[in-house]
Design an enzyme around this catalytic site. Sequence first.
Site, PDB file in Angstrom:
ATOM      1  N   HIS A  71     -10.484   0.523  -3.124  1.00 30.00           N
ATOM      2  CA  HIS A  71     -11.875   0.496  -2.678  1.00 30.00           C
ATOM      3  C   HIS A  71     -12.851   1.078  -3.690  1.00 30.00           C
ATOM      4  O   HIS A  71     -12.527   2.054  -4.376  1.00 30.00           O
ATOM      5  CB  HIS A  71     -12.015   1.314  -1.387  1.00 30.00           C
ATOM      6  CG  HIS A  71     -11.202   0.819  -0.225  1.00 30.00           C
ATOM      7  ND1 HIS A  71     -11.132  -0.502   0.130  1.00 30.00           N
ATOM      8  CD2 HIS A  71     -10.445   1.495   0.682  1.00 30.00           C
ATOM      9  CE1 HIS A  71     -10.360  -0.611   1.207  1.00 30.00           C
ATOM     10  NE2 HIS A  71      -9.920   0.582   1.559  1.00 30.00           N
ATOM     11  N   LYS A 129      -6.666  -5.060  -3.195  1.00 28.51           N
ATOM     12  CA  LYS A 129      -7.431  -5.662  -2.091  1.00 28.51           C
ATOM     13  C   LYS A 129      -8.556  -4.756  -1.614  1.00 28.51           C
ATOM     14  O   LYS A 129      -8.521  -3.537  -1.847  1.00 28.51           O
ATOM     15  CB  LYS A 129      -6.498  -6.033  -0.932  1.00 28.51           C
ATOM     16  CG  LYS A 129      -5.823  -4.840  -0.318  1.00 28.51           C
ATOM     17  CD  LYS A 129      -4.855  -5.267   0.773  1.00 28.51           C
ATOM     18  CE  LYS A 129      -4.145  -4.081   1.340  1.00 28.51           C
ATOM     19  NZ  LYS A 129      -5.001  -3.100   2.013  1.00 28.51           N
ATOM     20  N   CYS A 184      -2.635  -3.229   7.466  1.00 24.87           N
ATOM     21  CA  CYS A 184      -2.366  -4.162   6.372  1.00 24.87           C
ATOM     22  C   CYS A 184      -1.139  -5.021   6.626  1.00 24.87           C
ATOM     23  O   CYS A 184      -1.163  -6.225   6.371  1.00 24.87           O
ATOM     24  CB  CYS A 184      -2.231  -3.418   5.059  1.00 24.87           C
ATOM     25  SG  CYS A 184      -2.010  -4.564   3.697  1.00 24.87           S
ATOM     26  N   HIS A 212     -10.699   6.893   1.197  1.00 24.36           N
ATOM     27  CA  HIS A 212      -9.298   6.753   0.776  1.00 24.36           C
ATOM     28  C   HIS A 212      -9.168   5.653  -0.260  1.00 24.36           C
ATOM     29  O   HIS A 212      -9.987   4.732  -0.307  1.00 24.36           O
ATOM     30  CB  HIS A 212      -8.403   6.434   1.988  1.00 24.36           C
ATOM     31  CG  HIS A 212      -8.694   5.090   2.594  1.00 24.36           C
ATOM     32  ND1 HIS A 212      -9.749   4.867   3.461  1.00 24.36           N
ATOM     33  CD2 HIS A 212      -8.105   3.886   2.421  1.00 24.36           C
ATOM     34  CE1 HIS A 212      -9.782   3.596   3.806  1.00 24.36           C
ATOM     35  NE2 HIS A 212      -8.804   2.975   3.172  1.00 24.36           N
ATOM     36  N   ALA A 258      -0.017  -0.170   6.301  1.00 25.51           N
ATOM     37  CA  ALA A 258       0.439   0.415   7.548  1.00 25.51           C
ATOM     38  C   ALA A 258       0.728  -0.710   8.539  1.00 25.51           C
ATOM     39  O   ALA A 258       0.023  -1.709   8.574  1.00 25.51           O
ATOM     40  CB  ALA A 258      -0.638   1.347   8.110  1.00 25.51           C
ATOM     41  N   SER A 301     -15.663   0.624   4.839  1.00 22.05           N
ATOM     42  CA  SER A 301     -14.705   1.151   5.819  1.00 22.05           C
ATOM     43  C   SER A 301     -14.754   2.673   5.911  1.00 22.05           C
ATOM     44  O   SER A 301     -14.122   3.255   6.789  1.00 22.05           O
ATOM     45  CB  SER A 301     -13.278   0.709   5.473  1.00 22.05           C
ATOM     46  OG  SER A 301     -12.737   1.473   4.411  1.00 22.05           O
ATOM     47  N   ASP A 329       0.775  -1.251   0.000  1.00 22.44           N
ATOM     48  CA  ASP A 329       0.000   0.000   0.000  1.00 22.44           C
ATOM     49  C   ASP A 329       0.804   1.297   0.000  1.00 22.44           C
ATOM     50  O   ASP A 329       0.509   2.207   0.782  1.00 22.44           O
ATOM     51  CB  ASP A 329      -0.968  -0.004   1.192  1.00 22.44           C
ATOM     52  CG  ASP A 329      -2.009  -1.103   1.091  1.00 22.44           C
ATOM     53  OD1 ASP A 329      -1.926  -1.913   0.156  1.00 22.44           O
ATOM     54  OD2 ASP A 329      -2.905  -1.156   1.953  1.00 22.44           O
ATOM     55  N   ASP A 358      -4.537  -0.854  -1.767  1.00 23.46           N
ATOM     56  CA  ASP A 358      -5.883  -0.761  -1.222  1.00 23.46           C
ATOM     57  C   ASP A 358      -6.701  -0.175  -2.382  1.00 23.46           C
ATOM     58  O   ASP A 358      -6.297   0.836  -2.973  1.00 23.46           O
ATOM     59  CB  ASP A 358      -5.818   0.222  -0.038  1.00 23.46           C
ATOM     60  CG  ASP A 358      -6.783  -0.098   1.079  1.00 23.46           C
ATOM     61  OD1 ASP A 358      -7.152  -1.272   1.263  1.00 23.46           O
ATOM     62  OD2 ASP A 358      -7.176   0.857   1.788  1.00 23.46           O
ATOM     63  N   GLU A 373     -14.302  -5.366   4.373  1.00 25.07           N
ATOM     64  CA  GLU A 373     -12.993  -4.791   4.655  1.00 25.07           C
ATOM     65  C   GLU A 373     -11.995  -5.929   4.541  1.00 25.07           C
ATOM     66  O   GLU A 373     -12.303  -7.085   4.848  1.00 25.07           O
ATOM     67  CB  GLU A 373     -12.969  -4.176   6.060  1.00 25.07           C
ATOM     68  CG  GLU A 373     -11.618  -3.600   6.475  1.00 25.07           C
ATOM     69  CD  GLU A 373     -11.077  -2.500   5.562  1.00 25.07           C
ATOM     70  OE1 GLU A 373     -10.889  -2.765   4.361  1.00 25.07           O
ATOM     71  OE2 GLU A 373     -10.827  -1.380   6.059  1.00 25.07           O
TER      72      GLU A 373
END
Length: 193
Positions: free
Chosen positions: A58, A100, A139, A75, A135, A64, A14, A56, A107
């Site tokens: 989304h 992902k 993750c 985000h 992070a 989330s 990420d 990430d 989530e």
Amino acid sequence: MITIQPGDALLVSDIQNDFLPGGALGVPGGDEVLPVLLRYMGLFESKKYPVFVTRDWHPPNHCSFREHGGIWPVHCVAGTHGAEHPPNFPVSASALPIHKATTPEAEAYSAFEGTSLETQLRNAGIRRLFVGGLATDYCVLNTVKDGLAAGFNVCVLLDGIRAVNLRPDDGEKAVEEMVHKGAVTVRLEDLVG
Ligand code: VGL
Ligand code: ZN
């Protein structure tokens, strides 16, 4: 010292504009790990060992996000600038992308969750996974735990991770938990090709 060898792979989690300082979910010090991770990536690439690069990814209505009942600001919406790698993080064409948390309802902090990562690792004969990026407390933590649970040896790149730290010691606790579950911590200077 740790010698990287056939059966090793690197996973970089990420590194995306939204997770860097100034981004929608900026991780403190997140920018500091980019040059370090690029060195790890160069090392693995020079040996032709697999390098997985996750994002990430989304949908705009992801669960989330606060407006949909989650805990995070909007985000890493798929296809937006925030979801891109920053310009000072050139990812080579040979890197293997993993997206992902791509569906609204679920989530997924772990790169193993809802992705083909485990299949790809097994098909490539990988036995040991080196994990860095963002992070630490989300993750990275969950990817490391799933990797260990799936039977891989896992090394955490201590100099290549940073935490969100919603509570100030979340990052430290996450490292403790990963080590307690069997992960080994490494730094760039510990690795030899
Ligand atoms: C992550 C918070 C929200 C992560 C993803 O990849 O660590 N953290 N979404
Ligand atoms: Zn997310």
